[in-house]
Write a protein that holds these residues in place. Structure first.
Motif, PDB file in Angstrom:
ATOM      1  N   VAL A   1     -17.878  57.152  -9.133  1.00  0.00           N
ATOM      2  CA  VAL A   1     -18.127  56.137 -10.161  1.00  0.00           C
ATOM      3  C   VAL A   1     -19.379  55.346  -9.811  1.00  0.00           C
ATOM      4  CG1 VAL A   1     -17.211  54.032 -11.219  1.00  0.00           C
ATOM      5  CG2 VAL A   1     -15.702  55.979 -10.792  1.00  0.00           C
ATOM      6  N   THR A   2     -20.284  55.214 -10.794  1.00  0.00           N
ATOM      7  CA  THR A   2     -21.533  54.476 -10.575  1.00  0.00           C
ATOM      8  C   THR A   2     -21.575  53.149 -11.312  1.00  0.00           C
ATOM      9  OG1 THR A   2     -22.601  55.658 -12.389  1.00  0.00           O
ATOM     10  CG2 THR A   2     -22.857  56.590 -10.169  1.00  0.00           C
ATOM     11  N   PHE A   3     -20.648  52.937 -12.254  1.00  0.00           N
ATOM     12  CA  PHE A   3     -20.593  51.676 -12.998  1.00  0.00           C
ATOM     13  C   PHE A   3     -19.142  51.251 -13.105  1.00  0.00           C
ATOM     14  CE2 PHE A   3     -20.201  49.213 -16.920  1.00  0.00           C
ATOM     15  CZ  PHE A   3     -21.110  48.216 -16.658  1.00  0.00           C
ATOM     16  N   PHE A   4     -18.851  50.003 -12.715  1.00  0.00           N
ATOM     17  CA  PHE A   4     -17.478  49.500 -12.670  1.00  0.00           C
ATOM     18  C   PHE A   4     -17.499  48.081 -13.190  1.00  0.00           C
ATOM     19  CE2 PHE A   4     -13.534  48.310 -10.376  1.00  0.00           C
ATOM     20  CZ  PHE A   4     -12.766  49.418 -10.650  1.00  0.00           C
ATOM     21  N   ASP A   5     -16.929  47.880 -14.384  1.00  0.00           N
ATOM     22  CA  ASP A   5     -16.994  46.571 -15.032  1.00  0.00           C
ATOM     23  C   ASP A   5     -15.623  45.903 -15.095  1.00  0.00           C
ATOM     24  OD1 ASP A   5     -15.699  48.058 -16.958  1.00  0.00           O
ATOM     25  OD2 ASP A   5     -17.182  47.714 -18.523  1.00  0.00           O
ATOM     26  N   SER A   6     -15.533  44.814 -15.830  1.00  0.00           N
ATOM     27  CA  SER A   6     -14.278  44.066 -15.912  1.00  0.00           C
ATOM     28  C   SER A   6     -13.164  44.882 -16.563  1.00  0.00           C
ATOM     29  CB  SER A   6     -14.481  42.750 -16.668  1.00  0.00           C
ATOM     30  OG  SER A   6     -14.904  42.994 -17.991  1.00  0.00           O
ATOM     31  N   ALA A   7     -13.492  45.761 -17.477  1.00  0.00           N
ATOM     32  CA  ALA A   7     -12.469  46.626 -18.086  1.00  0.00           C
ATOM     33  C   ALA A   7     -11.879  47.565 -17.032  1.00  0.00           C
ATOM     34  CB  ALA A   7     -13.059  47.436 -19.240  1.00  0.00           C
ATOM     35  N   ALA A   8     -12.714  48.056 -16.147  1.00  0.00           N
ATOM     36  CA  ALA A   8     -12.239  48.934 -15.075  1.00  0.00           C
ATOM     37  C   ALA A   8     -11.405  48.156 -14.064  1.00  0.00           C
ATOM     38  CB  ALA A   8     -13.419  49.609 -14.384  1.00  0.00           C
TER      39      ALA A   8
ATOM     40  N   VAL B   1      -6.803  53.373  -3.841  1.00  0.00           N
ATOM     41  CA  VAL B   1      -8.051  53.439  -4.597  1.00  0.00           C
ATOM     42  C   VAL B   1      -9.164  53.785  -3.625  1.00  0.00           C
ATOM     43  CG1 VAL B   1      -9.707  52.151  -5.977  1.00  0.00           C
ATOM     44  CG2 VAL B   1      -7.261  51.784  -6.331  1.00  0.00           C
ATOM     45  N   LEU B   2      -9.800  54.915  -3.867  1.00  0.00           N
ATOM     46  CA  LEU B   2     -10.924  55.373  -3.050  1.00  0.00           C
ATOM     47  C   LEU B   2     -12.216  55.005  -3.783  1.00  0.00           C
ATOM     48  CD1 LEU B   2      -9.568  58.950  -2.264  1.00  0.00           C
ATOM     49  CD2 LEU B   2      -9.177  56.831  -0.998  1.00  0.00           C
ATOM     50  N   PRO B   3     -12.919  53.972  -3.336  1.00  0.00           N
ATOM     51  CA  PRO B   3     -14.068  53.469  -4.097  1.00  0.00           C
ATOM     52  C   PRO B   3     -15.398  54.111  -3.718  1.00  0.00           C
ATOM     53  CG  PRO B   3     -13.622  51.996  -2.288  1.00  0.00           C
ATOM     54  CD  PRO B   3     -12.580  53.096  -2.226  1.00  0.00           C
ATOM     55  N   SER B   4     -16.288  54.148  -4.695  1.00  0.00           N
ATOM     56  CA  SER B   4     -17.693  54.455  -4.413  1.00  0.00           C
ATOM     57  C   SER B   4     -18.322  53.183  -3.861  1.00  0.00           C
ATOM     58  CB  SER B   4     -18.408  54.861  -5.706  1.00  0.00           C
ATOM     59  OG  SER B   4     -18.441  53.751  -6.603  1.00  0.00           O
ATOM     60  N   ARG B   5     -19.560  53.256  -3.476  1.00  0.00           N
ATOM     61  CA  ARG B   5     -20.271  52.070  -2.971  1.00  0.00           C
ATOM     62  C   ARG B   5     -20.297  50.975  -4.037  1.00  0.00           C
ATOM     63  NH1 ARG B   5     -25.370  50.365  -3.403  1.00  0.00           N
ATOM     64  NH2 ARG B   5     -26.058  52.295  -4.360  1.00  0.00           N
ATOM     65  N   GLN B   6     -20.557  51.363  -5.294  1.00  0.00           N
ATOM     66  CA  GLN B   6     -20.625  50.400  -6.380  1.00  0.00           C
ATOM     67  C   GLN B   6     -19.261  49.776  -6.660  1.00  0.00           C
ATOM     68  OE1 GLN B   6     -21.888  53.458  -6.378  1.00  0.00           O
ATOM     69  NE2 GLN B   6     -23.999  53.399  -7.096  1.00  0.00           N
ATOM     70  N   VAL B   7     -18.226  50.603  -6.677  1.00  0.00           N
ATOM     71  CA  VAL B   7     -16.870  50.097  -6.921  1.00  0.00           C
ATOM     72  C   VAL B   7     -16.463  49.158  -5.792  1.00  0.00           C
ATOM     73  CG1 VAL B   7     -14.436  50.738  -7.113  1.00  0.00           C
ATOM     74  CG2 VAL B   7     -16.173  52.062  -8.328  1.00  0.00           C
ATOM     75  N   ARG B   8     -16.751  49.549  -4.564  1.00  0.00           N
ATOM     76  CA  ARG B   8     -16.429  48.707  -3.409  1.00  0.00           C
ATOM     77  C   ARG B   8     -17.069  47.335  -3.559  1.00  0.00           C
ATOM     78  NH1 ARG B   8     -18.317  51.691   0.538  1.00  0.00           N
ATOM     79  NH2 ARG B   8     -16.299  52.614   1.011  1.00  0.00           N
ATOM     80  N   ARG B   9     -18.323  47.310  -3.940  1.00  0.00           N
ATOM     81  CA  ARG B   9     -19.049  46.037  -4.084  1.00  0.00           C
ATOM     82  C   ARG B   9     -18.405  45.161  -5.150  1.00  0.00           C
ATOM     83  NH1 ARG B   9     -21.177  41.925  -2.145  1.00  0.00           N
ATOM     84  NH2 ARG B   9     -23.074  41.148  -3.069  1.00  0.00           N
TER      85      ARG B   9
ATOM     86  N   LEU C   1     -15.306  45.239  -6.257  1.00  0.00           N
ATOM     87  CA  LEU C   1     -13.991  44.792  -5.792  1.00  0.00           C
ATOM     88  C   LEU C   1     -14.130  43.709  -4.716  1.00  0.00           C
ATOM     89  CD1 LEU C   1     -12.016  48.150  -5.755  1.00  0.00           C
ATOM     90  CD2 LEU C   1     -11.885  46.295  -7.429  1.00  0.00           C
ATOM     91  N   GLU C   2     -15.151  43.799  -3.885  1.00  0.00           N
ATOM     92  CA  GLU C   2     -15.391  42.749  -2.898  1.00  0.00           C
ATOM     93  C   GLU C   2     -15.764  41.438  -3.582  1.00  0.00           C
ATOM     94  OE1 GLU C   2     -18.411  44.563  -0.481  1.00  0.00           O
ATOM     95  OE2 GLU C   2     -16.931  45.588   0.786  1.00  0.00           O
ATOM     96  N   ILE C   3     -16.673  41.506  -4.548  1.00  0.00           N
ATOM     97  CA  ILE C   3     -17.110  40.305  -5.263  1.00  0.00           C
ATOM     98  C   ILE C   3     -15.951  39.669  -6.024  1.00  0.00           C
ATOM     99  CG2 ILE C   3     -18.525  39.504  -7.213  1.00  0.00           C
ATOM    100  CD1 ILE C   3     -20.652  41.554  -6.246  1.00  0.00           C
ATOM    101  N   SER C   4     -15.090  40.499  -6.600  1.00  0.00           N
ATOM    102  CA  SER C   4     -13.979  39.981  -7.406  1.00  0.00           C
ATOM    103  C   SER C   4     -12.795  39.517  -6.555  1.00  0.00           C
ATOM    104  CB  SER C   4     -13.513  41.041  -8.404  1.00  0.00           C
ATOM    105  OG  SER C   4     -12.971  42.147  -7.718  1.00  0.00           O
ATOM    106  N   GLY C   5     -12.880  39.704  -5.240  1.00  0.00           N
ATOM    107  CA  GLY C   5     -11.816  39.266  -4.354  1.00  0.00           C
ATOM    108  C   GLY C   5     -10.656  40.237  -4.247  1.00  0.00           C
ATOM    109  N   LEU C   6     -10.822  41.454  -4.726  1.00  0.00           N
ATOM    110  CA  LEU C   6      -9.743  42.433  -4.717  1.00  0.00           C
ATOM    111  C   LEU C   6      -9.802  43.404  -3.541  1.00  0.00           C
ATOM    112  CD1 LEU C   6      -9.610  43.179  -8.535  1.00  0.00           C
ATOM    113  CD2 LEU C   6      -7.939  41.905  -7.179  1.00  0.00           C
ATOM    114  N   ALA C   7     -10.823  43.310  -2.720  1.00  0.00           N
ATOM    115  CA  ALA C   7     -10.956  44.244  -1.599  1.00  0.00           C
ATOM    116  C   ALA C   7      -9.890  44.032  -0.531  1.00  0.00           C
ATOM    117  CB  ALA C   7     -12.351  44.140  -0.981  1.00  0.00           C
ATOM    118  N   SER C   8      -9.166  42.934  -0.599  1.00  0.00           N
ATOM    119  CA  SER C   8      -8.109  42.681   0.388  1.00  0.00           C
ATOM    120  C   SER C   8      -6.744  43.210  -0.065  1.00  0.00           C
ATOM    121  CB  SER C   8      -7.992  41.179   0.655  1.00  0.00           C
ATOM    122  OG  SER C   8      -7.607  40.508  -0.531  1.00  0.00           O
TER     123      SER C   8
END
Length: 74
Positions: free
Chosen positions: A26-33, A50-58, A60-67
């Motif tokens: 995945v190269t684009f991950f928005d609020s709908a995703a 959930v196995l994230p791409s670099r973009q998805v990881r970023r 999820l980190e920004i949104s506070g969901l990486a934990s």
């Protein structure tokens, strides 16, 4: 946004004990995703990975969901 609902509906439709969302391509991950992944996590508590791409990881980190326990950064 175009595929988030399709992913959600497919994940919720399939009976499963464990579910892995492979988002490594995945190269684009928005609020709908984000919303779709959170809904899937609610449906599969403790059994989602959930196995994230670099973009998805970023995102999820920004949104506070990486934990979340379903986030698998490896």
């Amino acid at each position: 946004m175009a595929t988030a609902d399709t992913m959600l509906q497919t994940a919720l439709r399939e009976p499963a004990r464990r579910l892995t969302l492979d988002l490594r391509a995945v190269t684009f991950f928005d609020s709908a995703a984000i919303h779709a992944v959170v809904r899937v996590a609610e449906r599969f508590p403790g059994t989602l990975a959930v196995l994230p791409s670099r973009q998805v990881r970023r995102v999820l980190e920004i949104s506070g969901l990486a934990s979340q326990d379903w986030f698998d950064p490896s």
